[in-house]
Design a protein around this motif. Structure first.
Motif, mmCIF file in Angstrom:
data_model
loop_
_atom_site.group_PDB
_atom_site.id
_atom_site.type_symbol
_atom_site.label_atom_id
_atom_site.label_comp_id
_atom_site.label_asym_id
_atom_site.label_seq_id
_atom_site.Cartn_x
_atom_site.Cartn_y
_atom_site.Cartn_z
ATOM 1 N N ALA A 215 -4.406 51.388 15.683
ATOM 2 C CA ALA A 215 -3.680 52.591 16.095
ATOM 3 C C ALA A 215 -2.177 52.383 16.031
ATOM 4 O O ALA A 215 -1.429 53.282 15.610
ATOM 5 C CB ALA A 215 -4.095 52.993 17.512
ATOM 6 N N ALA A 216 -1.694 51.196 16.436
ATOM 7 C CA ALA A 216 -0.255 50.926 16.410
ATOM 8 C C ALA A 216 0.271 50.900 14.983
ATOM 9 O O ALA A 216 1.375 51.397 14.699
ATOM 10 C CB ALA A 216 0.045 49.604 17.111
ATOM 11 N N LEU A 217 -0.495 50.331 14.061
ATOM 12 C CA LEU A 217 -0.066 50.314 12.664
ATOM 13 C C LEU A 217 -0.069 51.721 12.069
ATOM 14 O O LEU A 217 0.770 52.047 11.225
ATOM 15 C CB LEU A 217 -0.957 49.377 11.858
ATOM 16 C CG LEU A 217 -0.723 47.883 12.122
ATOM 17 C CD1 LEU A 217 -1.791 47.040 11.441
ATOM 18 C CD2 LEU A 217 0.662 47.461 11.641
ATOM 19 N N ASP A 218 -1.005 52.548 12.501
ATOM 20 C CA ASP A 218 -1.002 53.948 12.064
ATOM 21 C C ASP A 218 0.280 54.638 12.532
ATOM 22 O O ASP A 218 0.942 55.333 11.744
ATOM 23 C CB ASP A 218 -2.237 54.656 12.623
ATOM 24 C CG ASP A 218 -2.408 56.064 12.081
ATOM 25 O OD1 ASP A 218 -1.863 56.365 11.003
ATOM 26 O OD2 ASP A 218 -3.096 56.870 12.741
ATOM 27 N N ARG A 219 0.658 54.442 13.806
ATOM 28 C CA ARG A 219 1.906 55.038 14.315
ATOM 29 C C ARG A 219 3.116 54.520 13.551
ATOM 30 O O ARG A 219 4.022 55.277 13.213
ATOM 31 C CB ARG A 219 2.061 54.736 15.807
ATOM 32 C CG ARG A 219 1.109 55.490 16.713
ATOM 33 C CD ARG A 219 1.576 55.426 18.177
ATOM 34 N NE ARG A 219 1.716 54.053 18.651
ATOM 35 C CZ ARG A 219 0.717 53.330 19.149
ATOM 36 N NH1 ARG A 219 -0.509 53.848 19.223
ATOM 37 N NH2 ARG A 219 0.919 52.095 19.590
ATOM 38 N N ALA A 317 6.205 45.696 17.885
ATOM 39 C CA ALA A 317 6.568 44.701 18.901
ATOM 40 C C ALA A 317 5.389 44.410 19.816
ATOM 41 O O ALA A 317 4.730 45.311 20.344
ATOM 42 C CB ALA A 317 7.756 45.198 19.711
ATOM 43 N N GLY A 318 5.137 43.155 20.014
ATOM 44 C CA GLY A 318 4.103 42.748 20.952
ATOM 45 C C GLY A 318 2.694 42.783 20.410
ATOM 46 O O GLY A 318 1.758 42.412 21.119
ATOM 47 N N LEU A 319 2.517 43.232 19.157
ATOM 48 C CA LEU A 319 1.165 43.248 18.595
ATOM 49 C C LEU A 319 0.732 41.836 18.222
ATOM 50 O O LEU A 319 1.558 41.030 17.764
ATOM 51 C CB LEU A 319 1.119 44.129 17.335
ATOM 52 C CG LEU A 319 1.165 45.637 17.524
ATOM 53 C CD1 LEU A 319 1.128 46.314 16.164
ATOM 54 C CD2 LEU A 319 0.000 46.122 18.379
ATOM 55 N N PRO A 320 -0.540 41.534 18.374
ATOM 56 C CA PRO A 320 -1.029 40.209 17.987
ATOM 57 C C PRO A 320 -1.259 40.127 16.484
ATOM 58 O O PRO A 320 -2.399 40.035 16.004
ATOM 59 C CB PRO A 320 -2.350 40.097 18.761
ATOM 60 C CG PRO A 320 -2.841 41.511 18.841
ATOM 61 C CD PRO A 320 -1.602 42.366 18.974
ATOM 62 N N ILE A 321 -0.168 40.184 15.699
ATOM 63 C CA ILE A 321 -0.312 40.157 14.252
ATOM 64 C C ILE A 321 0.315 38.892 13.691
ATOM 65 O O ILE A 321 1.243 38.325 14.270
ATOM 66 C CB ILE A 321 0.309 41.410 13.585
ATOM 67 C CG1 ILE A 321 1.800 41.540 13.894
ATOM 68 C CG2 ILE A 321 -0.423 42.653 14.028
ATOM 69 C CD1 ILE A 321 2.440 42.743 13.228
#
Length: 341
Positions: A215-219, A317-321
């Motif tokens: 979802a964060a990557l979609d945003r 920011a803060g994503l576990p990537i």
């Protein structure tokens, strides 16, 4: 590493991802009906009318790159994102074929568009076939149902964005019915950002990322799409035609409601007033471009793009990537915003 300082690496990122995806994309197109496949290959710059091989720039490959990097962000090898990359590139090609017909555009990348080269009906058919092939490609993946849900959402938004863009042309430049900057942002998010967000999200999904990362990557991709569209709008007015492949002031001649024009009309001062009067008449594009710049529209475009790049950074920011994928994603941000603007 920041988006702007890492921009020099972006062409290498795009080249790497294109090399990874290209064989699978060609294999998919090769499964199409021969005539329809020829039109698809022509749209990608692989052949001329009649099938003779050609070497024509097929675009930056941004969407496939986002799909590959989405998979890598999930900790998977880039090849895990190849089906997503192929699907979104097929959908992008489908949308361009239909957009060119709707907009009446006779040329793309300095040669006839598919509808001009083959006819309107055949071009519509080729677009439909590309869409069907994209659905088939995703349906064959282990994450088929979830992947198709992401794609269908993006396609619905793309249609909404295209509808708004077409309706903008029917609205006046001034008065209570004029197009506002907020409406433009919604249109750009849907028309351009939805598929960019879908590309990154699909790659992450196929790479095994958790739902929050998808979802964060979609945003992030949706904000990237707004930035991308704003920069494209500015290049459509002030870009070098030899680089952009578009005629100088083409958007102004067509009366398109692009971001620099809307920002200039929102500005205070005499230039904005003179621009409004000029746009309501049969304007001279060069004069309109000068007034847009005088009213602040040219400066507003990169500032707007940077705001959305900052929103992308916040989403990441803060994503576990994976660190490498994060750096490559950031390299694309600066590259896209700094495209000779």
């Amino acid at each position: 590493m920041t988006a702007l300082t890492s921009a020099v690496a972006a062409p290498e990122v795009l080249d790497r991802c294109r090399a990874l995806v290209r064989p699978a994309l060609r294999e998919a197109v090769g499964r199409m009906h021969p005539w329809v496949g020829e039109m698809a290959a022509y749209s990608f710059g692989w052949c001329e009318v009649g099938g003779r091989p050609a070497v024509v720039s097929g675009g930056k490959g941004l969407r496939p790159a986002l799909a590959v990097l989405g998979a890598e962000a999930a900790g998977a090898p880039g090849r895990a994102g190849i089906p997503a990359a192929v699907a979104v590139e097929l959908v992008h090609a489908f949308s361009l074929l239909h957009d060119d017909i709707m907009d009446g555009d006779a040329a793309r990348r300095r040669r006839p568009t598919v509808w001009k080269a083959y006819g309107t009906g055949p071009a519509v058919l080729a677009g439909d076939a590309l869409f069907a092939l994209a659905v088939e490609t995703l349906a064959a993946t282990p994450a088929g149902p979830a992947a198709l849900r992401l794609l269908s959402t993006a396609l619905g938004d793309l249609v909404r964005g295209q509808a708004d863009d077409l309706l903008f042309a029917t609205r006046p430049w001034t008065g209570p019915r004029r197009v506002r900057a907020g409406e433009y942002r919604t249109m750009a998010e849907h028309k351009t950002g939805a598929l960019l967000g879908c590309a990154a999200a699909l790659g992450a999904l196929l790479g095994g990322a958790p739902p929050a990362t998808v979802a964060a990557l979609d945003r992030a991709g949706r904000h990237l799409g707004i930035a991308f569209q704003v920069v494209d709008d500015a290049l459509g007015i002030w870009g070098d035609p030899a680089v952009t492949g578009k005629p100088a002031h083409g958007d102004l001649r067509e009366g398109k409601k692009t971001f620099p024009v809307l920002a200039a009309l929102d500005a205070e001062g005499p230039a904005a007033g003179r621009l409004a009067a000029l746009l309501e008449s049969a304007q001279e594009p060069a004069e309109a471009a000068a007034l847009i710049e005088e009213a602040g529209g040219r400066a507003a475009a990169p500032a707007e793009a940077r705001r959305h790049v900052a929103a992308v950074e916040s989403a990441l920011a803060g994503l576990p990537i994976a660190t490498g994928a994060a750096d490559d994603l950031r390299s694309l941000l600066g590259f896209l915003v700094r495209r000779d603007l």
